[in-house]
Design an enzyme around this catalytic site. Sequence first.
Site, PDB file in Angstrom:
ATOM      1  N   ARG A  26       0.819  -1.213   0.000  1.00 48.24           N
ATOM      2  CA  ARG A  26       0.000   0.000   0.000  1.00 48.24           C
ATOM      3  C   ARG A  26       0.853   1.264   0.000  1.00 48.24           C
ATOM      4  NH1 ARG A  26      -5.789  -0.927   1.644  1.00 48.24           N
ATOM      5  NH2 ARG A  26      -5.994  -3.045   0.893  1.00 48.24           N
ATOM      6  N   ARG A  30      -3.907   6.440   0.630  1.00 53.07           N
ATOM      7  CA  ARG A  30      -4.486   7.640   1.247  1.00 53.07           C
ATOM      8  C   ARG A  30      -3.583   8.388   2.221  1.00 53.07           C
ATOM      9  NH1 ARG A  30     -10.020   4.987   3.096  1.00 53.07           N
ATOM     10  NH2 ARG A  30      -8.561   3.230   3.177  1.00 53.07           N
ATOM     11  N   ARG A  39      -7.284  10.973  -6.370  1.00 52.79           N
ATOM     12  CA  ARG A  39      -8.510  10.198  -6.143  1.00 52.79           C
ATOM     13  C   ARG A  39      -9.736  11.114  -6.208  1.00 52.79           C
ATOM     14  NH1 ARG A  39     -12.224   8.285  -2.858  1.00 52.79           N
ATOM     15  NH2 ARG A  39     -12.507   6.069  -2.429  1.00 52.79           N
ATOM     16  N   ASP A  76      -6.605  -3.179  -7.467  1.00 50.91           N
ATOM     17  CA  ASP A  76      -7.105  -3.852  -6.271  1.00 50.91           C
ATOM     18  C   ASP A  76      -7.276  -5.327  -6.578  1.00 50.91           C
ATOM     19  OD1 ASP A  76      -8.110  -3.058  -3.463  1.00 50.91           O
ATOM     20  OD2 ASP A  76      -9.518  -4.583  -4.152  1.00 50.91           O
ATOM     21  N   TYR A 153     -14.253 -12.565  -0.134  1.00 49.94           N
ATOM     22  CA  TYR A 153     -15.018 -11.356  -0.479  1.00 49.94           C
ATOM     23  C   TYR A 153     -16.234 -11.698  -1.342  1.00 49.94           C
ATOM     24  CZ  TYR A 153     -11.324  -8.460   1.480  1.00 49.94           C
ATOM     25  OH  TYR A 153     -10.446  -7.881   2.335  1.00 49.94           O
TER      26      TYR A 153
HETATM   27  O1  1CP Z   1       0.196   0.476  -3.314  1.00 53.42           O
HETATM   28  C1  1CP Z   1      -0.209  -0.698  -3.362  1.00 53.42           C
HETATM   29  O2  1CP Z   1       0.087  -1.554  -2.537  1.00 53.42           O
HETATM   30  C2  1CP Z   1      -1.020  -1.117  -4.565  1.00 53.42           C
HETATM   31  C3  1CP Z   1      -2.436  -1.046  -4.500  1.00 53.42           C
HETATM   32  C4  1CP Z   1      -3.325  -2.027  -3.736  1.00 53.42           C
HETATM   33  C5  1CP Z   1      -3.156  -3.387  -3.426  1.00 53.42           C
HETATM   34  C6  1CP Z   1      -1.948  -4.263  -3.636  1.00 53.42           C
HETATM   35  C7  1CP Z   1      -4.608  -1.659  -3.288  1.00 53.42           C
HETATM   36  C8  1CP Z   1      -5.171  -0.313  -3.421  1.00 53.42           C
HETATM   37  N1  1CP Z   1      -5.237  -2.769  -2.783  1.00 53.42           N
HETATM   38  C9  1CP Z   1      -4.373  -3.839  -2.840  1.00 53.42           C
HETATM   39  C10 1CP Z   1      -4.642  -5.227  -2.439  1.00 53.42           C
HETATM   40  C11 1CP Z   1      -5.799  -5.534  -1.566  1.00 53.42           C
HETATM   41  N2  1CP Z   1      -7.076  -5.032  -1.627  1.00 53.42           N
HETATM   42  C12 1CP Z   1      -5.784  -6.540  -0.579  1.00 53.42           C
HETATM   43  C13 1CP Z   1      -4.601  -7.446  -0.289  1.00 53.42           C
HETATM   44  C14 1CP Z   1      -3.568  -6.771   0.530  1.00 53.42           C
HETATM   45  C15 1CP Z   1      -3.957  -6.452   1.953  1.00 53.42           C
HETATM   46  O3  1CP Z   1      -4.213  -7.377   2.718  1.00 53.42           O
HETATM   47  O4  1CP Z   1      -3.979  -5.257   2.262  1.00 53.42           O
HETATM   48  C16 1CP Z   1      -7.062  -6.592   0.010  1.00 53.42           C
HETATM   49  C17 1CP Z   1      -7.523  -7.509   1.136  1.00 53.42           C
HETATM   50  C18 1CP Z   1      -7.876  -5.638  -0.657  1.00 53.42           C
HETATM   51  C19 1CP Z   1      -9.320  -5.374  -0.428  1.00 53.42           C
HETATM   52  C20 1CP Z   1      -9.568  -3.957  -0.132  1.00 53.42           C
HETATM   53  N3  1CP Z   1      -9.507  -2.958  -1.070  1.00 53.42           N
HETATM   54  C21 1CP Z   1      -9.829  -3.360   1.118  1.00 53.42           C
HETATM   55  C22 1CP Z   1      -9.941  -4.093   2.442  1.00 53.42           C
HETATM   56  C23 1CP Z   1     -11.350  -4.436   2.742  1.00 53.42           C
HETATM   57  C24 1CP Z   1     -11.552  -5.190   4.047  1.00 53.42           C
HETATM   58  O5  1CP Z   1     -11.786  -4.519   5.058  1.00 53.42           O
HETATM   59  O6  1CP Z   1     -11.512  -6.425   4.067  1.00 53.42           O
HETATM   60  C25 1CP Z   1      -9.951  -1.975   0.910  1.00 53.42           C
HETATM   61  C26 1CP Z   1     -10.284  -0.905   1.914  1.00 53.42           C
HETATM   62  C27 1CP Z   1      -9.724  -1.737  -0.482  1.00 53.42           C
HETATM   63  C28 1CP Z   1      -9.684  -0.440  -1.190  1.00 53.42           C
HETATM   64  C29 1CP Z   1      -8.323   0.030  -1.572  1.00 53.42           C
HETATM   65  N4  1CP Z   1      -7.472  -0.661  -2.398  1.00 53.42           N
HETATM   66  C30 1CP Z   1      -6.313   0.054  -2.561  1.00 53.42           C
HETATM   67  C31 1CP Z   1      -6.448   1.279  -1.814  1.00 53.42           C
HETATM   68  C32 1CP Z   1      -5.419   2.376  -1.759  1.00 53.42           C
HETATM   69  C33 1CP Z   1      -7.707   1.240  -1.196  1.00 53.42           C
HETATM   70  C34 1CP Z   1      -8.308   2.339  -0.332  1.00 53.42           C
HETATM   71  C35 1CP Z   1      -9.488   2.916  -1.014  1.00 53.42           C
HETATM   72  C36 1CP Z   1      -9.540   4.384  -1.283  1.00 53.42           C
HETATM   73  O7  1CP Z   1      -8.637   5.044  -1.809  1.00 53.42           O
HETATM   74  O8  1CP Z   1     -10.619   4.871  -0.965  1.00 53.42           O
END
Ligand code: 1CP
Length: 351
Positions: A26, A30, A39, A76, A153
């Site tokens: 990540r 944000r 964004r 994602d 999911y």
């Molecule tokens: O910078 C990076 O790492 C690349 C971008 C990236 C990656 C690798 C994002 C952007 N998401 C992911 C993978 C991801 N997404 C995972 C696996 C890694 C981990 O465990 O963190 C998972 C479980 C998700 C699912 C997901 N997407 C969640 C979690 C939900 C939950 O509570 O179970 C969330 C909040 C997102 C949204 C998301 N994806 C990425 C970002 C920056 C965000 C935040 C959203 C935003 O900007 O509003």
Amino acid sequence: MTATNDRFLRALRREPVDATPVWLMRQAGRYLPEYRATRAKAGSFMGLATNPELACEVTLQPLERFDLDAAILFSDILTIPDAMGLGLTFAEGEGPRFARPVRTAADIARLAVPDMGAELRYVTDAVSLIRRELGGRVPLIGFSGSPWTLACYMVEGGGSDNFSKVKSLAFSEPALMHQLLEVVTDSVIAYLSAQRAAGAQALMVFDTWGGVLAPHHYREFSLRYLTRIAQEFARGDGAERTPLILFGKGNAPYLEELAASGAEGVGVDWLVSLDEARRRIGGKVALQGNLDPVTLYASPDAIRAEVKRTLESYGPHPGHVFNLGHGLSPDMNPEHVKVLVNAVHDFSRAR
Ligand code: 1CP
């Protein structure tokens, strides 16, 4: 020619490096004001992820600020189920939601591997564009969720506290669960192959929720499919091979099995020490990790001390890719991230 930083790829091949490579899960997100600005321009998370120019812009943002050794595609893991027709949205301040979760045999029977050249074209377009814009500065990582984590999911319909829906499907209807995991695994393989063809130089699979399973269930519903993916990418070995990293929260009990899967690297969380992990994998694969992300809320001196301890725990390179044990959080201080990245290079160069 501009000097190419290949520390990350060398470490995955367990070749000598001048300093330990570092990137952060990540790293685009944000906690960076410039990410929040892009964004806002995109309107929504999916608006950002599906626009290759904007996805490229946010992928490069952390590289402008920090001396990182790899870029990771901004996307994602939930793009695959979205492309399968589940209807993904991200509500502001909440997690992901699927309009059409997978619950019944009929829901599962309807699922098919998405067309990488159609529904997921925006992802491969972003990969090609990012590769071009990187100009060889650092390698680009492509990624996918693991079959089990994606299934979590898809069945829950979003995030979950106890995974009751997906676990009850797996435990009461294992054949159906395997049918679901098979089509998701085929999709993951097609998705990673398409990212590789578009220019991704390393591939990573996020098994975020494998650790919520009991050991026999982990082996049956997660490890089996991780191994199938690793075996697929282990084929056609040689100079062309694109390294694969298997990351899992709570995967410490299975390190020997993950090291034998055919993957080049295993990503671990902070609940196992790197010296123990290195001993148990017997030098078979590279290790990625594993600073407790919460360390970033501590003082710069405390961050430096923990970075030093993590490097010492791994021991002399090669074979270590420094990372957090899980992702950065939105309220983390970018200045602290800079302290971490510089400390990794400073301490590991001096070793
Ligand atoms: O910078 C990076 O790492 C690349 C971008 C990236 C990656 C690798 C994002 C952007 N998401 C992911 C993978 C991801 N997404 C995972 C696996 C890694 C981990 O465990 O963190 C998972 C479980 C998700 C699912 C997901 N997407 C969640 C979690 C939900 C939950 O509570 O179970 C969330 C909040 C997102 C949204 C998301 N994806 C990425 C970002 C920056 C965000 C935040 C959203 C935003 O900007 O509003």
